[in-house]
Scaffold this motif. Sequence first.
Motif, PDB file in Angstrom:
ATOM      1  N   THR A  12      68.464  42.834  70.104  1.00 54.48           N
ATOM      2  CA  THR A  12      67.247  42.843  69.503  1.00 54.48           C
ATOM      3  C   THR A  12      67.154  42.595  67.996  1.00 54.48           C
ATOM      4  O   THR A  12      66.427  41.695  67.507  1.00 54.48           O
ATOM      5  CB  THR A  12      65.614  43.021  70.398  1.00 54.48           C
ATOM      6  N   LEU A  13      66.853  43.947  67.903  1.00 51.63           N
ATOM      7  CA  LEU A  13      66.879  44.336  65.905  1.00 51.63           C
ATOM      8  C   LEU A  13      67.532  43.583  64.391  1.00 51.63           C
ATOM      9  O   LEU A  13      67.186  43.258  63.756  1.00 51.63           O
ATOM     10  CB  LEU A  13      66.744  45.693  66.065  1.00 51.63           C
ATOM     11  N   ALA A  14      69.196  43.891  65.759  1.00 55.52           N
ATOM     12  CA  ALA A  14      69.620  42.815  65.154  1.00 55.52           C
ATOM     13  C   ALA A  14      70.271  41.618  65.053  1.00 55.52           C
ATOM     14  O   ALA A  14      69.726  41.042  64.067  1.00 55.52           O
ATOM     15  CB  ALA A  14      71.628  43.420  65.696  1.00 55.52           C
ATOM     16  N   GLY A  15      68.993  40.616  65.913  1.00 59.46           N
ATOM     17  CA  GLY A  15      68.953  39.200  65.472  1.00 59.46           C
ATOM     18  C   GLY A  15      67.653  39.128  65.035  1.00 59.46           C
ATOM     19  O   GLY A  15      67.257  38.279  64.611  1.00 59.46           O
ATOM     20  N   ASP A  16      66.665  39.787  65.307  1.00 61.16           N
ATOM     21  CA  ASP A  16      65.425  39.757  64.280  1.00 61.16           C
ATOM     22  C   ASP A  16      65.657  39.548  62.714  1.00 61.16           C
ATOM     23  O   ASP A  16      65.251  38.643  61.718  1.00 61.16           O
ATOM     24  CB  ASP A  16      64.035  40.484  64.742  1.00 61.16           C
ATOM     25  N   ALA A  17      66.613  40.984  62.596  1.00 56.29           N
ATOM     26  CA  ALA A  17      67.016  40.918  61.086  1.00 56.29           C
ATOM     27  C   ALA A  17      67.750  39.509  60.378  1.00 56.29           C
ATOM     28  O   ALA A  17      67.677  39.292  59.290  1.00 56.29           O
ATOM     29  CB  ALA A  17      68.327  41.925  60.661  1.00 56.29           C
ATOM     30  N   SER A  18      68.493  39.211  61.067  1.00 58.07           N
ATOM     31  CA  SER A  18      69.523  38.032  61.237  1.00 58.07           C
ATOM     32  C   SER A  18      69.439  36.496  61.292  1.00 58.07           C
ATOM     33  O   SER A  18      68.815  36.527  59.768  1.00 58.07           O
ATOM     34  CB  SER A  18      70.874  37.415  62.022  1.00 58.07           C
ATOM     35  N   LEU A  19      67.637  36.634  61.983  1.00 54.22           N
ATOM     36  CA  LEU A  19      66.423  35.256  61.501  1.00 54.22           C
ATOM     37  C   LEU A  19      65.811  35.160  60.621  1.00 54.22           C
ATOM     38  O   LEU A  19      65.623  34.640  59.951  1.00 54.22           O
ATOM     39  CB  LEU A  19      65.959  35.318  63.244  1.00 54.22           C
ATOM     40  N   LEU A  20      65.670  37.254  60.145  1.00 61.71           N
ATOM     41  CA  LEU A  20      64.752  36.621  58.665  1.00 61.71           C
ATOM     42  C   LEU A  20      65.680  36.749  57.642  1.00 61.71           C
ATOM     43  O   LEU A  20      65.040  36.263  56.484  1.00 61.71           O
ATOM     44  CB  LEU A  20      64.165  38.272  59.113  1.00 61.71           C
ATOM     45  N   GLY A  21      66.930  37.379  57.573  1.00 60.19           N
ATOM     46  CA  GLY A  21      67.617  37.045  57.112  1.00 60.19           C
ATOM     47  C   GLY A  21      68.085  35.712  56.648  1.00 60.19           C
ATOM     48  O   GLY A  21      68.160  34.677  55.382  1.00 60.19           O
ATOM     49  N   THR A  22      68.204  34.920  57.664  1.00 57.26           N
ATOM     50  CA  THR A  22      68.479  32.865  57.291  1.00 57.26           C
ATOM     51  C   THR A  22      67.043  32.695  56.679  1.00 57.26           C
ATOM     52  O   THR A  22      67.140  32.140  55.873  1.00 57.26           O
ATOM     53  CB  THR A  22      68.837  32.523  58.983  1.00 57.26           C
ATOM     54  N   HIS A  23      66.010  33.197  57.623  1.00 59.87           N
ATOM     55  CA  HIS A  23      64.968  32.535  56.583  1.00 59.87           C
ATOM     56  C   HIS A  23      64.877  32.815  55.166  1.00 59.87           C
ATOM     57  O   HIS A  23      64.116  32.478  54.415  1.00 59.87           O
ATOM     58  CB  HIS A  23      64.079  32.811  57.748  1.00 59.87           C
ATOM     59  N   ARG A  24      65.233  34.029  54.959  1.00 61.85           N
ATOM     60  CA  ARG A  24      65.130  34.228  53.287  1.00 61.85           C
ATOM     61  C   ARG A  24      65.720  33.473  53.137  1.00 61.85           C
ATOM     62  O   ARG A  24      65.321  32.971  51.698  1.00 61.85           O
ATOM     63  CB  ARG A  24      64.928  35.397  53.729  1.00 61.85           C
ATOM     64  N   VAL A  25      66.728  33.263  53.185  1.00 54.84           N
ATOM     65  CA  VAL A  25      68.787  32.354  52.165  1.00 54.84           C
ATOM     66  C   VAL A  25      67.679  30.964  52.435  1.00 54.84           C
ATOM     67  O   VAL A  25      67.558  30.399  51.679  1.00 54.84           O
ATOM     68  CB  VAL A  25      69.313  32.914  53.132  1.00 54.84           C
ATOM     69  N   LEU A  26      66.982  30.384  53.401  1.00 51.85           N
ATOM     70  CA  LEU A  26      66.734  29.143  53.534  1.00 51.85           C
ATOM     71  C   LEU A  26      65.214  29.126  52.750  1.00 51.85           C
ATOM     72  O   LEU A  26      65.417  27.972  50.890  1.00 51.85           O
ATOM     73  CB  LEU A  26      66.246  28.955  54.896  1.00 51.85           C
ATOM     74  N   ARG A  27      64.214  29.550  52.601  1.00 49.39           N
ATOM     75  CA  ARG A  27      63.182  29.994  51.693  1.00 49.39           C
ATOM     76  C   ARG A  27      63.920  29.281  50.181  1.00 49.39           C
ATOM     77  O   ARG A  27      63.414  28.943  49.533  1.00 49.39           O
ATOM     78  CB  ARG A  27      62.442  31.173  52.283  1.00 49.39           C
ATOM     79  N   ASN A  28      64.740  30.490  49.725  1.00 53.13           N
ATOM     80  CA  ASN A  28      65.135  31.266  48.045  1.00 53.13           C
ATOM     81  C   ASN A  28      65.920  29.492  48.434  1.00 53.13           C
ATOM     82  O   ASN A  28      65.759  29.821  46.813  1.00 53.13           O
ATOM     83  CB  ASN A  28      65.863  32.082  48.401  1.00 53.13           C
ATOM     84  N   THR A  29      66.586  29.206  49.042  1.00 51.97           N
ATOM     85  CA  THR A  29      67.539  28.101  48.527  1.00 51.97           C
ATOM     86  C   THR A  29      66.697  26.197  48.131  1.00 51.97           C
ATOM     87  O   THR A  29      66.405  26.225  47.219  1.00 51.97           O
ATOM     88  CB  THR A  29      68.679  27.763  49.803  1.00 51.97           C
ATOM     89  N   TYR A  30      65.490  26.405  48.978  1.00 52.60           N
ATOM     90  CA  TYR A  30      64.357  25.412  48.713  1.00 52.60           C
ATOM     91  C   TYR A  30      63.429  25.622  47.553  1.00 52.60           C
ATOM     92  O   TYR A  30      63.564  24.229  46.653  1.00 52.60           O
ATOM     93  CB  TYR A  30      63.789  24.776  50.138  1.00 52.60           C
ATOM     94  N   ALA A  31      63.125  26.965  47.650  1.00 49.15           N
ATOM     95  CA  ALA A  31      62.620  26.823  46.018  1.00 49.15           C
ATOM     96  C   ALA A  31      63.241  27.073  44.595  1.00 49.15           C
ATOM     97  O   ALA A  31      62.815  26.496  43.938  1.00 49.15           O
ATOM     98  CB  ALA A  31      62.237  28.397  46.253  1.00 49.15           C
ATOM     99  N   LEU A  32      64.468  27.321  44.596  1.00 46.26           N
ATOM    100  CA  LEU A  32      66.232  27.367  43.713  1.00 46.26           C
ATOM    101  C   LEU A  32      65.750  25.635  43.533  1.00 46.26           C
ATOM    102  O   LEU A  32      65.613  25.062  42.278  1.00 46.26           O
ATOM    103  CB  LEU A  32      66.570  27.803  43.563  1.00 46.26           C
ATOM    104  N   LEU A  33      66.272  24.991  44.312  1.00 50.57           N
ATOM    105  CA  LEU A  33      66.270  23.566  44.144  1.00 50.57           C
ATOM    106  C   LEU A  33      65.616  22.682  43.867  1.00 50.57           C
ATOM    107  O   LEU A  33      66.071  21.767  43.418  1.00 50.57           O
ATOM    108  CB  LEU A  33      66.609  23.150  45.873  1.00 50.57           C
TER     109      LEU A  33
END
Length: 226
Positions: A12-33
């Motif tokens: 569960t912790l690994a899944g949550d960490a993966s989800l947070l990582g994905t959200h971070r990449v998505l957020r940073n991508t759209y901000a930089l874009l």
Amino acid sequence: MTNGISAYRTGTLAGDASLLGTHRVLRNTYALLGLTLLFSAVVASLSTALALPAPGLLLTLGGFFGLFFLTAKLSNSGWGLLSVFGLTGFMGYTLGPVLSRTLALQDGGMIVAMALGGTAVIFFALSAWVLATKRDFSFMGGFLFVGMVVAFLAGLGAMFFQVPGLALVVSAVVVLLMAGMILYETSNIIHGGETNYIMATVSLYVSIYNLFTSLLSLLGMGGNDE
């Protein structure tokens, strides 16, 4: 039993960490874009206003691929941010002469506005669809790569042999390919296939750039009064 609970918690912790990582990449991508699109638009506007000359095919290809590979090499460091702005700024400069030619056409301003609006609608609609449905479009990777290679070669052929009909077909195909690239890259981000927001930004930026210029070409055919 204890081992089972521990394994469940770990998963569960690994899944949550993966989800947070994905959200971070998505957020940073759209901000930089957003920042790179704004910077590119400013450079394109200056290039248009100053009537800067087109860099030519060889310089355009050399500049793009050189800056692209530099960005890829530096994508895991802070220098990658400078490189991505160098790449998008250069592409904005190459867009200036294209805009100048389009604005010189009858209803050129309307053509630019329609291409810009069409690009925005396609990007936001496709991105929102993937984000809402969470569909996986990773299977499109090979097809899109082959399609872009064929479209690139066909575009060169249309340019060198001056075949307007072929150029029109290539522009239409590129619109479809770039729509597919937006689906593919957005899906890649949310499913963890792309974890580097700099490279994700570059991929989406190139798709938007090519989508916009192809729409300009398609709409400009109708506005060309030559």
